[in-house]
Design a protein around this motif. Structure first.
Motif, PDB file in Angstrom:
ATOM      1  N   ALA A   1     -10.676 -27.389  -7.310  1.00  0.00           N
ATOM      2  CA  ALA A   1     -11.985 -27.699  -6.735  1.00  0.00           C
ATOM      3  C   ALA A   1     -13.035 -26.704  -7.216  1.00  0.00           C
ATOM      4  CB  ALA A   1     -11.909 -27.692  -5.213  1.00  0.00           C
ATOM      5  N   VAL A   2     -14.287 -27.183  -7.309  1.00  0.00           N
ATOM      6  CA  VAL A   2     -15.424 -26.395  -7.759  1.00  0.00           C
ATOM      7  C   VAL A   2     -16.510 -26.466  -6.692  1.00  0.00           C
ATOM      8  CG1 VAL A   2     -17.155 -26.139  -9.582  1.00  0.00           C
ATOM      9  CG2 VAL A   2     -14.881 -26.984 -10.154  1.00  0.00           C
TER      10      VAL A   2
ATOM     11  N   ASN B   1     -13.982 -25.640   1.731  1.00  0.00           N
ATOM     12  CA  ASN B   1     -13.318 -24.698   0.831  1.00  0.00           C
ATOM     13  C   ASN B   1     -12.522 -25.493  -0.210  1.00  0.00           C
ATOM     14  OD1 ASN B   1     -10.572 -25.174   1.878  1.00  0.00           O
ATOM     15  ND2 ASN B   1     -11.257 -24.030   3.674  1.00  0.00           N
ATOM     16  N   ALA B   2     -12.011 -24.769  -1.198  1.00  0.00           N
ATOM     17  CA  ALA B   2     -11.314 -25.420  -2.306  1.00  0.00           C
ATOM     18  C   ALA B   2     -10.049 -26.146  -1.865  1.00  0.00           C
ATOM     19  CB  ALA B   2     -10.991 -24.380  -3.382  1.00  0.00           C
TER      20      ALA B   2
ATOM     21  N   THR C   1      -7.112 -31.171  -1.348  1.00  0.00           N
ATOM     22  CA  THR C   1      -6.251 -32.026  -0.538  1.00  0.00           C
ATOM     23  C   THR C   1      -6.835 -33.432  -0.420  1.00  0.00           C
ATOM     24  OG1 THR C   1      -5.449 -30.123   0.704  1.00  0.00           O
ATOM     25  CG2 THR C   1      -5.140 -32.277   1.727  1.00  0.00           C
ATOM     26  N   GLY C   2      -8.159 -33.532  -0.327  1.00  0.00           N
ATOM     27  CA  GLY C   2      -8.816 -34.838  -0.216  1.00  0.00           C
ATOM     28  C   GLY C   2      -8.847 -35.627  -1.508  1.00  0.00           C
ATOM     29  N   ALA C   3      -8.677 -34.949  -2.637  1.00  0.00           N
ATOM     30  CA  ALA C   3      -8.767 -35.607  -3.950  1.00  0.00           C
ATOM     31  C   ALA C   3      -7.444 -36.252  -4.317  1.00  0.00           C
ATOM     32  CB  ALA C   3      -9.194 -34.595  -5.005  1.00  0.00           C
ATOM     33  N   ASN C   4      -7.070 -37.265  -3.561  1.00  0.00           N
ATOM     34  CA  ASN C   4      -5.831 -37.996  -3.788  1.00  0.00           C
ATOM     35  C   ASN C   4      -6.081 -39.487  -3.644  1.00  0.00           C
ATOM     36  OD1 ASN C   4      -3.546 -36.054  -4.140  1.00  0.00           O
ATOM     37  ND2 ASN C   4      -4.462 -35.227  -2.275  1.00  0.00           N
ATOM     38  N   THR C   5      -5.339 -40.272  -4.398  1.00  0.00           N
ATOM     39  CA  THR C   5      -5.425 -41.718  -4.243  1.00  0.00           C
ATOM     40  C   THR C   5      -4.816 -42.071  -2.899  1.00  0.00           C
ATOM     41  OG1 THR C   5      -5.198 -41.989  -6.625  1.00  0.00           O
ATOM     42  CG2 THR C   5      -4.798 -43.931  -5.263  1.00  0.00           C
ATOM     43  N   PRO C   6      -5.607 -42.646  -2.006  1.00  0.00           N
ATOM     44  CA  PRO C   6      -5.094 -42.914  -0.657  1.00  0.00           C
ATOM     45  C   PRO C   6      -3.983 -43.955  -0.645  1.00  0.00           C
ATOM     46  CG  PRO C   6      -7.497 -43.080  -0.731  1.00  0.00           C
ATOM     47  CD  PRO C   6      -7.003 -42.987  -2.144  1.00  0.00           C
TER      48      PRO C   6
END
Length: 110
Positions: free
Chosen positions: A25-26, A55-56, A61-66
């Motif tokens: 994450a950035v 935070n990163a 954690t959210g950057a996943n294919t649901p």
């Protein structure tokens, strides 16, 4: 009658290449106190899943294919160009089935 102000850039654009697995994450830092709007552009031809958070770790954690309910995850359709509101100075990451470039610029306006 309300008049919408044009989008004013308040920080540097960050570039995320969405892949599987998602990259680190950035943080998108705004130069204004409390700046919490972001212009987000998905330049790719596939849907990207944008992870975001304070935070990163939360953003990654959210950057996943649901496959069910996923917190802090927003699907970005191909060609998306939107101004969205998140917390100030948010972190972002993104997941996509093929390499997809996401541009995120902090700012204010519509």
């Amino acid at each position: 009658m309300s008049v919408n102000a044009p989008f004013t850039v308040t920080g540097n654009t960050i570039v995320i290449t969405a892949t599987t697995p998602a990259p680190a994450a950035v943080q998108a830092i705004s130069s204004t106190l409390g700046g919490n709007q972001y212009r987000i552009l998905n330049t790719g031809t596939v849907t990207a899943f944008l992870g975001f958070g304070a935070n990163a770790t939360i953003a990654a954690t959210g950057a996943n294919t649901p496959t069910g309910t996923v917190a802090n995850c927003l699907p970005l359709l191909p060609g998306t160009d939107e101004i969205l509101t998140f917390i100030p100075n948010a972190y972002f990451s993104a997941n996509a089935t093929s390499s997809t470039v996401i541009y995120i610029t902090p700012g204010d306006g519509s």
